[in-house]
Design an enzyme around this catalytic site. Structure first.
Site, short mmCIF file in Angstrom:
data_model
loop_
_atom_site.label_atom_id
_atom_site.label_comp_id
_atom_site.label_asym_id
_atom_site.label_seq_id
_atom_site.Cartn_x
_atom_site.Cartn_y
_atom_site.Cartn_z
N ILE A 71 26.91 63.91 40.09
CA ILE A 71 27.06 63.44 38.72
C ILE A 71 25.71 62.87 38.31
O ILE A 71 25.09 62.12 39.08
CB ILE A 71 28.20 62.42 38.57
CG1 ILE A 71 28.46 62.07 37.10
CG2 ILE A 71 27.97 61.20 39.40
CD1 ILE A 71 29.79 61.36 36.87
N ALA A 72 25.22 63.27 37.15
CA ALA A 72 23.90 62.83 36.72
C ALA A 72 23.82 62.79 35.21
O ALA A 72 24.39 63.63 34.52
CB ALA A 72 22.84 63.79 37.27
N GLU A 105 30.19 59.89 47.69
CA GLU A 105 29.11 59.14 48.34
C GLU A 105 28.14 58.75 47.25
O GLU A 105 27.85 59.55 46.35
CB GLU A 105 28.37 59.99 49.38
CG GLU A 105 29.19 60.35 50.60
CD GLU A 105 29.96 61.66 50.42
OE1 GLU A 105 30.87 61.91 51.22
OE2 GLU A 105 29.66 62.42 49.47
N TYR A 117 31.65 53.58 39.19
CA TYR A 117 32.76 54.00 40.02
C TYR A 117 33.78 52.88 40.20
O TYR A 117 34.98 53.11 40.18
CB TYR A 117 32.26 54.51 41.37
CG TYR A 117 31.29 55.67 41.25
CD1 TYR A 117 31.50 56.69 40.34
CD2 TYR A 117 30.15 55.73 42.04
CE1 TYR A 117 30.61 57.75 40.21
CE2 TYR A 117 29.25 56.79 41.93
CZ TYR A 117 29.50 57.79 41.01
OH TYR A 117 28.61 58.83 40.88
#
Length: 159
Positions: A71-72, A105, A117
Site C-alpha cells: 500500500i503506497a 507487515e 492500520y
C-alpha cells in the site's frame, strides 16, 4: 491495476521504497492472479484529477486469510485520506474473498502507516527480524479479525 499501470507504479515504488522496491516481475506475477474466476489478488491504483498515479495497493487471499501485500501513497497525498481509502478497498476485497483475518507487515520505523492500520483495528502480533532488505529493518506483523466490521467502523469514524 492493469498492466499499463506497472510503469507509473514502479516510479512511485522506487521513490517511496528505494532500498526494497518491488520489481516489475513481482507486480506482473501478482496481476496474473488478480483476474478471472480463480482470482486470489486485488490490486488497485488511485489517480489525481489530472490522471497522475498517486497511490496503489494490493491484497492476496488464501483460504480464510488475506495479506496486505503493498500500500503506497505519493508524498504529496499524505494526510489526504488516500491511504485510508486504499485500505478500505482492500478490506472490502478481503470480505468478498470471505477472509476472516487480514495480516500485514509494516516497517517498525513507519509510524504513519502503523497509526493508519491501528485506526482500522489492526493489532500487533509479532515481529519479523530483518524482513526489509537490504537495510535489515524489522517488520511489525499486524492482524485484523473480521475485516467487514473494521471497514464499517472506519467509515463511520472518518466521515
Amino acid at each position: 491495476m492493469r498492466w499499463w499501470d506497472i510503469a507509473p507504479v514502479l516510479e512511485l515504488e522506487h521513490e517511496l521504497f528505494p532500498d526494497d522496491a518491488w520489481s516489475a516481475g513481482m507486480f506482473w506475477s501478482e496481476l496474473a492472479r488478480a483476474r478471472g474466476p480463480r482470482a486470489t489478488r486485488r490490486y488497485v491504483v488511485a489517480e489525481d484529477p489530472s490522471g497522475r498515479l498517486v497511490g496503489y495497493a494490493g491484497l492476496a487471499a488464501a483460504g480464510d486469510l488475506a495479506d496486505v501485500q503493498t500500500i503506497a501513497a505519493a508524498r504529496d497525498q499524505w494526510g489526504t485520506g488516500l491511504g485510508a481509502r486504499l485500505l478500505t478497498d482492500l478490506l472490502r476485497a478481503a470480505t468478498a474473498f470471505e477472509c476472516a483475518e487480514v495480516l500485514l507487515e509494516v516497517r517498525v520505523d513507519n509510524a504513519r502507516a502503523q497509526k493508519l492500520y491501528e485506526r482500522f483495528g489492526f493489532e500487533p502480533i509479532g515481529f519479523r527480524r530483518g524482513y526489509y532488505q537490504p537495510g535489515n529493518v524489522d517488520a511489525l506483523v499486524m492482524r485484523l479479525t473480521d475485516p467487514a466490521q473494521a471497514r464499517t467502523e472506519s467509515s463511520e469514524s472518518n466521515g
